[in-house]
Design an enzyme around this catalytic site. Sequence first.
Site, PDB file in Angstrom:
ATOM      1  N   TYR A  60       0.849  -1.200   0.000  1.00 47.40           N
ATOM      2  CA  TYR A  60       0.000   0.000   0.000  1.00 47.40           C
ATOM      3  C   TYR A  60       0.870   1.231   0.000  1.00 47.40           C
ATOM      4  O   TYR A  60       1.833   1.310   0.760  1.00 47.40           O
ATOM      5  CB  TYR A  60      -0.919   0.024   1.234  1.00 47.40           C
ATOM      6  CG  TYR A  60      -2.368   0.050   0.803  1.00 47.40           C
ATOM      7  CD1 TYR A  60      -2.880   1.184   0.168  1.00 47.40           C
ATOM      8  CD2 TYR A  60      -3.190  -1.049   0.982  1.00 47.40           C
ATOM      9  CE1 TYR A  60      -4.187   1.198  -0.281  1.00 47.40           C
ATOM     10  CE2 TYR A  60      -4.502  -1.037   0.544  1.00 47.40           C
ATOM     11  CZ  TYR A  60      -5.002   0.095  -0.099  1.00 47.40           C
ATOM     12  OH  TYR A  60      -6.284   0.107  -0.546  1.00 47.40           O
ATOM     13  N   GLU A  62      -0.456   4.863  -0.557  1.00 54.44           N
ATOM     14  CA  GLU A  62      -1.203   6.107  -0.805  1.00 54.44           C
ATOM     15  C   GLU A  62      -0.274   7.296  -0.634  1.00 54.44           C
ATOM     16  O   GLU A  62       0.516   7.355   0.305  1.00 54.44           O
ATOM     17  CB  GLU A  62      -2.378   6.217   0.173  1.00 54.44           C
ATOM     18  CG  GLU A  62      -3.538   5.335  -0.236  1.00 54.44           C
ATOM     19  CD  GLU A  62      -4.695   5.399   0.758  1.00 54.44           C
ATOM     20  OE1 GLU A  62      -4.580   6.096   1.786  1.00 54.44           O
ATOM     21  OE2 GLU A  62      -5.707   4.728   0.504  1.00 54.44           O
ATOM     22  N   ASP A 206      -6.208  13.611 -25.431  1.00 51.75           N
ATOM     23  CA  ASP A 206      -6.288  12.229 -24.962  1.00 51.75           C
ATOM     24  C   ASP A 206      -5.587  11.352 -25.990  1.00 51.75           C
ATOM     25  O   ASP A 206      -6.142  11.031 -27.036  1.00 51.75           O
ATOM     26  CB  ASP A 206      -7.760  11.834 -24.785  1.00 51.75           C
ATOM     27  CG  ASP A 206      -7.914  10.400 -24.286  1.00 51.75           C
ATOM     28  OD1 ASP A 206      -6.931   9.625 -24.360  1.00 51.75           O
ATOM     29  OD2 ASP A 206      -9.021  10.049 -23.839  1.00 51.75           O
ATOM     30  N   THR A 232      -2.970   6.016 -22.312  1.00 57.50           N
ATOM     31  CA  THR A 232      -2.957   4.703 -21.685  1.00 57.50           C
ATOM     32  C   THR A 232      -1.560   4.137 -21.926  1.00 57.50           C
ATOM     33  O   THR A 232      -0.863   4.548 -22.850  1.00 57.50           O
ATOM     34  CB  THR A 232      -3.987   3.718 -22.290  1.00 57.50           C
ATOM     35  OG1 THR A 232      -3.632   3.474 -23.646  1.00 57.50           O
ATOM     36  CG2 THR A 232      -5.398   4.257 -22.208  1.00 57.50           C
ATOM     37  N   LYS A 235      -1.826   0.440 -24.983  1.00 58.89           N
ATOM     38  CA  LYS A 235      -2.209   0.365 -26.395  1.00 58.89           C
ATOM     39  C   LYS A 235      -0.932   0.415 -27.239  1.00 58.89           C
ATOM     40  O   LYS A 235      -0.118  -0.491 -27.128  1.00 58.89           O
ATOM     41  CB  LYS A 235      -3.245   1.445 -26.709  1.00 58.89           C
ATOM     42  CG  LYS A 235      -4.552   1.207 -25.926  1.00 58.89           C
ATOM     43  CD  LYS A 235      -5.628   2.239 -26.210  1.00 58.89           C
ATOM     44  CE  LYS A 235      -6.844   2.001 -25.320  1.00 58.89           C
ATOM     45  NZ  LYS A 235      -7.876   3.042 -25.482  1.00 58.89           N
ATOM     46  N   ARG A 241      -1.584  -2.617 -18.474  1.00 61.73           N
ATOM     47  CA  ARG A 241      -2.852  -1.896 -18.537  1.00 61.73           C
ATOM     48  C   ARG A 241      -2.828  -0.759 -17.523  1.00 61.73           C
ATOM     49  O   ARG A 241      -2.688  -0.983 -16.325  1.00 61.73           O
ATOM     50  CB  ARG A 241      -3.962  -2.898 -18.201  1.00 61.73           C
ATOM     51  CG  ARG A 241      -5.376  -2.463 -18.424  1.00 61.73           C
ATOM     52  CD  ARG A 241      -6.255  -3.692 -18.570  1.00 61.73           C
ATOM     53  NE  ARG A 241      -5.918  -4.326 -19.834  1.00 61.73           N
ATOM     54  CZ  ARG A 241      -6.408  -3.962 -21.020  1.00 61.73           C
ATOM     55  NH1 ARG A 241      -7.297  -3.004 -21.109  1.00 61.73           N
ATOM     56  NH2 ARG A 241      -6.021  -4.560 -22.121  1.00 61.73           N
TER      57      ARG A 241
HETATM   58  C1  LIG Z   1      -8.881   3.434 -24.734  1.00 57.82           C
HETATM   59  C2  LIG Z   1      -9.223   4.850 -24.512  1.00 57.82           C
HETATM   60  C3  LIG Z   1      -9.379   5.358 -23.221  1.00 57.82           C
HETATM   61  C4  LIG Z   1      -9.636   4.491 -22.022  1.00 57.82           C
HETATM   62  O1  LIG Z   1      -8.706   3.730 -21.526  1.00 57.82           O
HETATM   63  P1  LIG Z   1      -9.049   2.655 -20.380  1.00 57.82           P
HETATM   64  O2  LIG Z   1      -7.687   2.302 -19.930  1.00 57.82           O
HETATM   65  O3  LIG Z   1      -9.822   1.567 -21.028  1.00 57.82           O
HETATM   66  O4  LIG Z   1      -9.819   3.343 -19.314  1.00 57.82           O
HETATM   67  C5  LIG Z   1      -9.510   6.729 -23.058  1.00 57.82           C
HETATM   68  N1  LIG Z   1      -9.540   7.550 -24.111  1.00 57.82           N
HETATM   69  C6  LIG Z   1      -9.435   7.080 -25.383  1.00 57.82           C
HETATM   70  C7  LIG Z   1      -9.471   8.050 -26.498  1.00 57.82           C
HETATM   71  C8  LIG Z   1      -9.289   5.718 -25.613  1.00 57.82           C
HETATM   72  O5  LIG Z   1      -9.236   5.263 -26.866  1.00 57.82           O
END
Ligand SMILES: *Cc1c(COP(=O)(O)O)cnc(C)c1O
Length: 422
Positions: A60, A62, A206, A232, A235, A241
């Site tokens: 933990y 925090e 994003d 993220t 990807k 993840r």
């Molecule tokens: C995949 C994605 C996310 C979300 O990611 P998670 O890890 O699944 O929460 C956010 N924004 C965009 C544009 C995405 O393609």
Amino acid sequence: MTNLKKHENHTLSSEIDTGIKKIIEKELERQKSQIILIASENFTSQEVIRTMGSVLTNKYAEGYPGCRYYAGCENVDEAERLAIERANKLFGSDYCNVQPHSGVSANLAIFLGILNCGDKILSMNLRDGGHLSHGHKQNLSGRYYEIHKYCVNPETEMIDYEDVRNIAKKVMPKLIICGASSYSRIIDFKKFREIADEVGSYLMADTAHIAGLMVSGFHPDSVSVADFTTATTHKTLRGPRGGLIIADKKYAALIDRSVFPGVQGGPMMHIIAAKAVAFREALKDSFKDYSKRIIENSKALCEYMKNEGFRIVSGGTDNHLFVVDLTSKGLTGHEALGVLTSVGIIINKNVIPFDKLAPTITSGIRIGTPAVTTQGMGIGEMYKIGELISSALKNRENNTKLKEIAREVKSLAEDFPVYTKG
Ligand SMILES: *Cc1c(COP(=O)(O)O)cnc(C)c1O
């Protein structure tokens, strides 16, 4: 003592509960034997997987390095510092937060940090490539903020920056979001910056999908332009993840507070350590080469599909994915998904701009090349995959032919194993 010994020596093969062990083995088999074309998926390295499966999960922590609410954080502090240092090097930033559990958590932290309930957000329409967390009515973003949307141009199916500007001037949003989940074209962050400046709004990029391409120099950079970049790590970045936030140092305290205690509790230290491992991998020259090949493969597969008579949304791709409109083939995305799954080609159904069908049916499918490129497939394999997709969809009523295609898919996938390295 014997208990402790057991723990020290735990391995997936001997001690794990047999129910889950079987499931993991079956999933490994599935990943090895199918062709994965889901644009948001990838294969991480063994190092990343081993780090995620380490004792760091027990801790933990925090708070932030050097400032935790729990004792015993000296080792995980080092891991988080290393992750931050490597992320900053990778993104060319001077501040980042590596704690978000996911891309959505990263976005929510930004909203919490700069918006009040009812404030206006201008973001990309979901059907045109946007994301649920940018204002879908069931998502927290759509529940607590006033959402306005920009769409792609109906002719070009690309973002129309003049249109975005006009809407922004009318709406006067507090935040503009750019970045998408199923948009195959370059996003001009600088144009978004100009628009945000004209209306005095914050700009959030994003980069969940394109972060790996961006840090490799194959997509324009958002970090130097947007107030906030979210991403993220799983990807195109090919890590565990998770999520990530990058911003100017002046926002450090605000964002740190918004992530913890704003939207999260304890950070996942095993994931943060695995992020550090992935960032190190992404700093290597071989990762740049990997990103370059993702795009080459995406363009090659896209061109092949076009030549087979499929209509591609926006006419092509600049990145790791493209969306195929199946309308003229008399097929829905849902039906195509069924046929392709039956031969071991894994895609997702996807709405297209101005789609008349429901999100559960859809007129399109999304195809992405990050995973197959990690496997070492190249342009020749992309043509082969294009042929297999086209042939499966054409022969969807012919079970003998589908079985033959399924065999070819399996044999191609197994020629490019992923788990033998590392
Ligand atoms: C995949 C994605 C996310 C979300 O990611 P998670 O890890 O699944 O929460 C956010 N924004 C965009 C544009 C995405 O393609």
